[in-house]
Write a protein that holds these residues in place. Structure first.
Motif, PDB file in Angstrom:
ATOM      1  N   THR A  68      30.145  42.446  54.769  1.00 56.77           N
ATOM      2  CA  THR A  68      30.366  42.731  56.247  1.00 56.77           C
ATOM      3  C   THR A  68      29.242  42.030  57.702  1.00 56.77           C
ATOM      4  OG1 THR A  68      31.110  45.230  55.661  1.00 56.77           O
ATOM      5  CG2 THR A  68      30.385  45.055  57.829  1.00 56.77           C
ATOM      6  N   THR A 144      41.351  44.342  49.781  1.00 59.48           N
ATOM      7  CA  THR A 144      40.474  45.106  48.569  1.00 59.48           C
ATOM      8  C   THR A 144      40.776  46.422  48.455  1.00 59.48           C
ATOM      9  OG1 THR A 144      39.308  43.201  48.911  1.00 59.48           O
ATOM     10  CG2 THR A 144      38.488  45.086  47.131  1.00 59.48           C
ATOM     11  N   LYS A 195      31.942  38.422  44.737  1.00 56.80           N
ATOM     12  CA  LYS A 195      32.990  39.297  44.279  1.00 56.80           C
ATOM     13  C   LYS A 195      33.208  37.283  43.272  1.00 56.80           C
ATOM     14  CE  LYS A 195      33.569  42.497  47.355  1.00 56.80           C
ATOM     15  NZ  LYS A 195      34.011  42.785  48.738  1.00 56.80           N
TER      16      LYS A 195
END
Ligand SMILES: *Cc1c(COP(=O)(O)O)cnc(C)c1O
Length: 376
Positions: A68, A144, A195
């Motif tokens: 983020t 997601t 990720k």
């Protein structure tokens, strides 16, 4: 029965299970001005551009923090104060970008579809034709929240047709789902270390078109999130402006090396696709229904509808799976009562088999004979 001597497998959207080699890469200390660390930063930045096919056109700017932070830094750096963004929303991460724009004082409009529905490109076309004050379009590649794969190539085409700037949150797809910068024109793409590249959490990065970034001086609302300034610092001496997450960078460097050894995007995509196939087939065999039709399901995370059987006790299911060494994720979607099981991270389909066996046992213990959800 349970192997309590290992860490639990993280079947989540991240952070994820990492390999021993990646963890071991963190067993050293580096000074931020060490030549070896400066080389490592340069290597990671170069590899990220190469993975994206963007080495000729874009620059890679890393930033400390979670994904983020990279999204907020990119939106703030790339969208000028008088810009206006169209945000394509079909889940929590699209909504989060709207929230970021509110915080940083950028005008925005949203085009929203339900969480199991990709945006309709003809409608985006119409919005862009109608509102010529929109300067940027913000899209999420794999949302997601549900695991849906949005039609990023078609979105890029329509944004290009209208001469606007496309920014992509590719956080949960980067490295696992092909996205060639030469074919899908974007001005910025955001992703993070933890990720599909299977590093540890602690840094994000943006790939920003060089010609665009050159014009971004003074846009950012925040010093620490100013990617123009971060880039200038890196250009000057190869160093991060402020304390870098040295161990995270070292782990990321090792994780990218393993990614390349696995065959890059193709190799990683193939393993995740096997994991996802096995997971879907196994769940369906137990009677579970999953939210998305196959053609919208990215091989990243699966949203599973809540069984109807009153014997199914979600908190117990979650705890029992944890006791057997599998961490899953609560649902975030509003269209259906659900939970999520990820299939990414340093694990193969043998682990998915073990997770399915554990799920079968736990259902039997609860006395659930069929995991089917309530009829819609
Ligand atoms: C993980 C993720 C992010 C970033 O989340 P953090 O918790 O800040 O790392 C952003 N967008 C998408 C689509 C994600 O999957």
């Amino acid at each position: 029965m349970t192997d309590i001597h290992r860490d639990p497998w993280l079947l989540t959207p991240g952070p994820l299970t990492t390999s021993m080699e990646t963890k071991q890469a963190m067993l050293h200390d580096w000074g931020s001005r060490d030549a070896a660390f400066i080389d490592m930063t340069a290597r990671v930045r170069r590899h990220l551009l190469e993975i994206a096919g963007a080495a000729e056109t874009h620059v890679c700017v890393p930033v400390q923090g979670s994904g983020t932070f990279a999204v907020e830094a990119t939106l703030s750096t790339v969208i000028p104060k008088d810009g206006k963004a169209l945000v394509l929303v079909n889940g929590a991460y699209g909504s989060r970008m709207v929230k970021i724009l509110d915080y940083i004082g950028r005008a925005s409009v949203t085009y929203e579809t339900p969480e199991d529905t990709p945006p309709n490109v003809a409608e985006i076309d119409a919005v862009l034709a109608e509102d010529t004050s929109i300067t940027h379009v913000l899209a999420v590649f794999c949302e997601t929240t549900s695991g849906i794969l949005n039609p990023i190539e078609e979105i890029a085409d329509v944004v290009k047709k209208h001469g606007r700037s496309l920014l992509i949150d590719a956080m949960s797809a980067f490295g696992a789902i092909p996205l060639d910068a030469a074919k899908v024109p974007y001005d910025a793409l955001m992703a993070s270390s933890n990720k599909c590249l299977e590093g540890v959490p602690g840094m994000g990065f943006a790939l920003i078109r060089r010609a665009v970034l050159e014009g971004c001086k003074g846009n950012a609302h925040s010093l620490s999130l100013d990617l123009y300034d971060q880039w200038q610092g890196l250009e000057k001496n190869g160093q991060w402006r402020f304390t870098p997450p040295t161990h995270v960078v070292a782990a990321f460097d090792a994780a990218i090396r393993q990614f390349l050894q696995e065959g890059g995007i193709q190799g990683r995509n193939a393993r995740y696709a096997r994991n996802c196939r096995k997971l879907l087939d196994g769940l369906h065999g137990l009677g579970f229904e999953t939210l998305l039709p196959e053609k919208l399901q990215a091989p990243i995370i699966v949203t599973v509808k809540m069984p109807e059987d009153p014997a199914f006790d979600m908190p117990h299911f979650n705890d029992a799976l944890k006791d057997r060494g599998f961490v899953i994720y609560p649902g975030k979607v509003t269209v259906s009562e659900s939970f999520r099981i990820g299939c990414i991270g340093a694990l193969g389909d043998d682990t998915i088999d073990e997770a399915l066996a554990a799920i079968r046992d736990i259902l039997a213990d609860m006395g659930v004979t069929n995991a089917r959800p309530a009829a819609a």
